[in-house]
Design a protein around this motif. Structure first.
Motif, PDB file in Angstrom:
ATOM      1  N   ASP A  13     -41.510  43.878  -4.606  1.00  0.00           N
ATOM      2  CA  ASP A  13     -41.412  45.187  -3.939  1.00  0.00           C
ATOM      3  C   ASP A  13     -41.243  45.011  -2.431  1.00  0.00           C
ATOM      4  O   ASP A  13     -42.056  44.351  -1.791  1.00  0.00           O
ATOM      5  N   PRO A  14     -40.215  45.596  -1.826  1.00  0.00           N
ATOM      6  CA  PRO A  14     -40.020  45.434  -0.383  1.00  0.00           C
ATOM      7  C   PRO A  14     -40.929  46.329   0.470  1.00  0.00           C
ATOM      8  O   PRO A  14     -40.909  46.228   1.696  1.00  0.00           O
ATOM      9  N   THR A  15     -41.739  47.153  -0.151  1.00  0.00           N
ATOM     10  CA  THR A  15     -42.567  48.113   0.573  1.00  0.00           C
ATOM     11  C   THR A  15     -43.831  47.464   1.123  1.00  0.00           C
ATOM     12  O   THR A  15     -44.591  46.828   0.384  1.00  0.00           O
ATOM     13  N   ASN A  16     -44.049  47.628   2.444  1.00  0.00           N
ATOM     14  CA  ASN A  16     -45.297  47.236   3.094  1.00  0.00           C
ATOM     15  C   ASN A  16     -45.693  45.780   2.830  1.00  0.00           C
ATOM     16  O   ASN A  16     -46.839  45.488   2.493  1.00  0.00           O
ATOM     17  N   GLN A  17     -44.743  44.878   2.952  1.00  0.00           N
ATOM     18  CA  GLN A  17     -45.037  43.462   2.738  1.00  0.00           C
ATOM     19  C   GLN A  17     -45.506  42.823   4.040  1.00  0.00           C
ATOM     20  O   GLN A  17     -45.121  43.248   5.109  1.00  0.00           O
ATOM     21  N   PRO A  18     -46.382  41.844   3.980  1.00  0.00           N
ATOM     22  CA  PRO A  18     -46.907  41.172   2.800  1.00  0.00           C
ATOM     23  C   PRO A  18     -48.155  41.824   2.204  1.00  0.00           C
ATOM     24  O   PRO A  18     -48.701  41.352   1.222  1.00  0.00           O
ATOM     25  N   ARG A  19     -48.623  42.934   2.815  1.00  0.00           N
ATOM     26  CA  ARG A  19     -49.868  43.570   2.368  1.00  0.00           C
ATOM     27  C   ARG A  19     -49.855  43.921   0.878  1.00  0.00           C
ATOM     28  O   ARG A  19     -50.849  43.729   0.170  1.00  0.00           O
ATOM     29  N   THR A  20     -48.730  44.446   0.381  1.00  0.00           N
ATOM     30  CA  THR A  20     -48.631  44.808  -1.040  1.00  0.00           C
ATOM     31  C   THR A  20     -48.925  43.602  -1.924  1.00  0.00           C
ATOM     32  O   THR A  20     -49.662  43.695  -2.910  1.00  0.00           O
ATOM     33  N   THR A  21     -48.376  42.466  -1.554  1.00  0.00           N
ATOM     34  CA  THR A  21     -48.590  41.241  -2.330  1.00  0.00           C
ATOM     35  C   THR A  21     -50.015  40.737  -2.186  1.00  0.00           C
ATOM     36  O   THR A  21     -50.640  40.322  -3.172  1.00  0.00           O
ATOM     37  N   PHE A  22     -50.566  40.779  -0.965  1.00  0.00           N
ATOM     38  CA  PHE A  22     -51.953  40.345  -0.764  1.00  0.00           C
ATOM     39  C   PHE A  22     -52.918  41.190  -1.591  1.00  0.00           C
ATOM     40  O   PHE A  22     -53.856  40.664  -2.196  1.00  0.00           O
ATOM     41  N   GLU A  23     -52.705  42.494  -1.623  1.00  0.00           N
ATOM     42  CA  GLU A  23     -53.575  43.368  -2.412  1.00  0.00           C
ATOM     43  C   GLU A  23     -53.463  43.057  -3.904  1.00  0.00           C
ATOM     44  O   GLU A  23     -54.470  43.083  -4.625  1.00  0.00           O
ATOM     45  N   ALA A  24     -52.255  42.760  -4.366  1.00  0.00           N
ATOM     46  CA  ALA A  24     -52.074  42.395  -5.778  1.00  0.00           C
ATOM     47  C   ALA A  24     -52.745  41.054  -6.076  1.00  0.00           C
ATOM     48  O   ALA A  24     -53.322  40.871  -7.155  1.00  0.00           O
ATOM     49  N   LEU A  25     -52.701  40.114  -5.131  1.00  0.00           N
ATOM     50  CA  LEU A  25     -53.381  38.833  -5.327  1.00  0.00           C
ATOM     51  C   LEU A  25     -54.892  39.043  -5.355  1.00  0.00           C
ATOM     52  O   LEU A  25     -55.592  38.417  -6.158  1.00  0.00           O
ATOM     53  N   CYS A  26     -55.399  39.933  -4.529  1.00  0.00           N
ATOM     54  CA  CYS A  26     -56.827  40.260  -4.550  1.00  0.00           C
ATOM     55  C   CYS A  26     -57.225  40.809  -5.926  1.00  0.00           C
ATOM     56  O   CYS A  26     -58.243  40.411  -6.492  1.00  0.00           O
ATOM     57  N   ALA A  27     -56.419  41.700  -6.475  1.00  0.00           N
ATOM     58  CA  ALA A  27     -56.691  42.257  -7.816  1.00  0.00           C
ATOM     59  C   ALA A  27     -56.622  41.158  -8.877  1.00  0.00           C
ATOM     60  O   ALA A  27     -57.437  41.132  -9.808  1.00  0.00           O
ATOM     61  N   PHE A  28     -55.670  40.247  -8.725  1.00  0.00           N
ATOM     62  CA  PHE A  28     -55.545  39.116  -9.661  1.00  0.00           C
ATOM     63  C   PHE A  28     -56.798  38.234  -9.578  1.00  0.00           C
ATOM     64  O   PHE A  28     -57.345  37.808 -10.605  1.00  0.00           O
ATOM     65  N   ALA A  29     -57.276  37.981  -8.360  1.00  0.00           N
ATOM     66  CA  ALA A  29     -58.492  37.178  -8.183  1.00  0.00           C
ATOM     67  C   ALA A  29     -59.710  37.882  -8.769  1.00  0.00           C
ATOM     68  O   ALA A  29     -60.565  37.242  -9.385  1.00  0.00           O
ATOM     69  N   GLU A  30     -59.776  39.196  -8.594  1.00  0.00           N
ATOM     70  CA  GLU A  30     -60.891  39.962  -9.168  1.00  0.00           C
ATOM     71  C   GLU A  30     -60.930  39.788 -10.679  1.00  0.00           C
ATOM     72  O   GLU A  30     -61.989  39.555 -11.256  1.00  0.00           O
ATOM     73  N   GLN A  31     -59.771  39.873 -11.317  1.00  0.00           N
ATOM     74  CA  GLN A  31     -59.715  39.722 -12.767  1.00  0.00           C
ATOM     75  C   GLN A  31     -59.967  38.275 -13.201  1.00  0.00           C
ATOM     76  O   GLN A  31     -60.612  38.035 -14.220  1.00  0.00           O
ATOM     77  N   THR A  32     -59.482  37.334 -12.436  1.00  0.00           N
ATOM     78  CA  THR A  32     -59.523  35.926 -12.833  1.00  0.00           C
ATOM     79  C   THR A  32     -60.875  35.273 -12.588  1.00  0.00           C
ATOM     80  O   THR A  32     -61.396  34.583 -13.465  1.00  0.00           O
ATOM     81  N   VAL A  33     -61.439  35.448 -11.377  1.00  0.00           N
ATOM     82  CA  VAL A  33     -62.700  34.779 -11.047  1.00  0.00           C
ATOM     83  C   VAL A  33     -63.793  35.738 -10.598  1.00  0.00           C
ATOM     84  O   VAL A  33     -64.957  35.360 -10.554  1.00  0.00           O
ATOM     85  N   GLY A  34     -63.423  36.952 -10.191  1.00  0.00           N
ATOM     86  CA  GLY A  34     -64.382  37.925  -9.682  1.00  0.00           C
ATOM     87  C   GLY A  34     -64.573  37.783  -8.182  1.00  0.00           C
ATOM     88  O   GLY A  34     -64.692  36.657  -7.684  1.00  0.00           O
ATOM     89  N   VAL A  35     -64.561  38.899  -7.451  1.00  0.00           N
ATOM     90  CA  VAL A  35     -64.759  38.872  -6.002  1.00  0.00           C
ATOM     91  C   VAL A  35     -65.446  40.150  -5.534  1.00  0.00           C
ATOM     92  O   VAL A  35     -65.255  41.208  -6.106  1.00  0.00           O
ATOM     93  N   LYS A  36     -66.260  40.006  -4.496  1.00  0.00           N
ATOM     94  CA  LYS A  36     -66.719  41.143  -3.697  1.00  0.00           C
ATOM     95  C   LYS A  36     -65.915  41.124  -2.401  1.00  0.00           C
ATOM     96  O   LYS A  36     -65.323  42.112  -2.026  1.00  0.00           O
ATOM     97  N   LEU A  37     -65.953  39.973  -1.719  1.00  0.00           N
ATOM     98  CA  LEU A  37     -65.186  39.775  -0.496  1.00  0.00           C
ATOM     99  C   LEU A  37     -64.061  38.800  -0.813  1.00  0.00           C
ATOM    100  O   LEU A  37     -64.305  37.732  -1.386  1.00  0.00           O
ATOM    101  N   PHE A  38     -62.838  39.184  -0.446  1.00  0.00           N
ATOM    102  CA  PHE A  38     -61.653  38.353  -0.683  1.00  0.00           C
ATOM    103  C   PHE A  38     -60.897  38.228   0.626  1.00  0.00           C
ATOM    104  O   PHE A  38     -60.577  39.241   1.262  1.00  0.00           O
ATOM    105  N   THR A  39     -60.674  36.986   1.063  1.00  0.00           N
ATOM    106  CA  THR A  39     -59.868  36.758   2.254  1.00  0.00           C
ATOM    107  C   THR A  39     -58.871  35.643   1.993  1.00  0.00           C
ATOM    108  O   THR A  39     -59.048  34.829   1.081  1.00  0.00           O
TER     109      THR A  39
END
Length: 166
Positions: A13-39
């Motif tokens: 998606d060309p919209t609001n990059q790279p934030r869109t991708t970072f947010e999707a990676l955060c969601a992927f990390a939440e599902q994969t390993v679990g996170v409260k704080l993600f950086t």
């Protein structure tokens, strides 16, 4: 749609990059390993500087500028040794991170730092933090699934930062 497919869609998606991708990676990390704080911290091996590329808690951990890497055994382990770091209590975190009190104030007492390696160099780390004792051996093993999407996210960040066009 599973989280990997969601990440792939966000990356395209060309919209609001790279934030869109970072947010999707955060969601992927939440599902994969679990996170409260993600950086995500970018790392330049030549200058030995780091910068926070993304934070899901920007009030506490803003995405600002660069800073020299604090050379400790952690840098030898993660940045130079290319190994994942895990600490499951605040005392272990305090040994390597001077901001351990802020970390604890956010309800986080365990951390996993996943180095993302491209072309033989660590380009950055994916940092997942949660409550004490959270990062079990199973979750640590699962964190390897973050490396490929993490590499794509760091490369996208480089492309958008340099204003290159694909």
């Amino acid at each position: 749609m599973n989280q990997f497919d969601h990440f792939s869609t966000a990356l395209a998606d060309p919209t609001n990059q790279p934030r869109t991708t970072f947010e999707a990676l955060c969601a992927f990390a939440e599902q994969t390993v679990g996170v409260k704080l993600f950086t995500m911290m970018s790392f330049d091996a030549e200058t030995r500087e780091a910068s926070r590329s993304f934070s899901n808690m920007p009030e506490a951990y803003p995405e600002l500028g660069t800073k020299p890497v604090n050379e400790t055994w952690w840098t030898g382990h993660v940045l130079d040794g290319h190994k994942t770091f895990v600490a499951n209590d605040i005392d272990a975190i305090a040994e390597v991170f001077p901001d351990y009190e802020l970390i604890a104030s956010l309800g986080c007492e365990s951390v996993i730092n996943v180095p993302v390696i491209i072309n033989g160099r660590v380009c950055g780390t994916i940092n997942c933090l949660h409550e004490a004792g959270f990062y079990t051996p199973e979750r640590v093993a699962a964190s390897n699934a973050l490396k490929l999407p993490g590499a794509a996210a760091f490369l996208l960040n480089q492309i958008t930062s340099s204003r290159s066009v694909l």
